[in-house]
Scaffold this motif. Sequence first.
Motif: not given
Length: 124
Positions: A37-59
């Motif tokens: 996740f990332r957060q820039a000054p004055g902005k809300e936190r946003e999801g950048v990239s995520c990976i499942s526990s198995s590694g089979s799914s990414t977003n």
Amino acid sequence: QFQLVESGGGLVQPGGSLRLSCAASGFTLDYYAIGWFRQAPGKEREGVSCISSSGSSTNYGDSVKGRFTISRDNAKNTVYLQMNSLKPEDTAVYYCAADYKGDGGCWSYEYDYWGQGTQVTVSS
């Protein structure tokens, strides 16, 4: 001690690359989805990239698709975020987070454990 530690941030010129690492200590990442996740000054936190526990799914967030790649090496207890073609708007503090047996969705409320963050600055 249950801990996530990010590293690899820094100052890079537009168009450059960085690889962030998220290392776990005190527990094994095998059963955890990991999100960046990332957060820039004055902005809300946003999801950048995520990976499942198995590694089979990414977003990926729409703003980073095609430029960022998430991967995990459970043997090293580490998750990586390769960031290419960086833009000034990628400037932010980047956090990794862990979600027990998560499916890799990038909703921050699903994540229970958070690192302290690493600063990424994209500027000429």
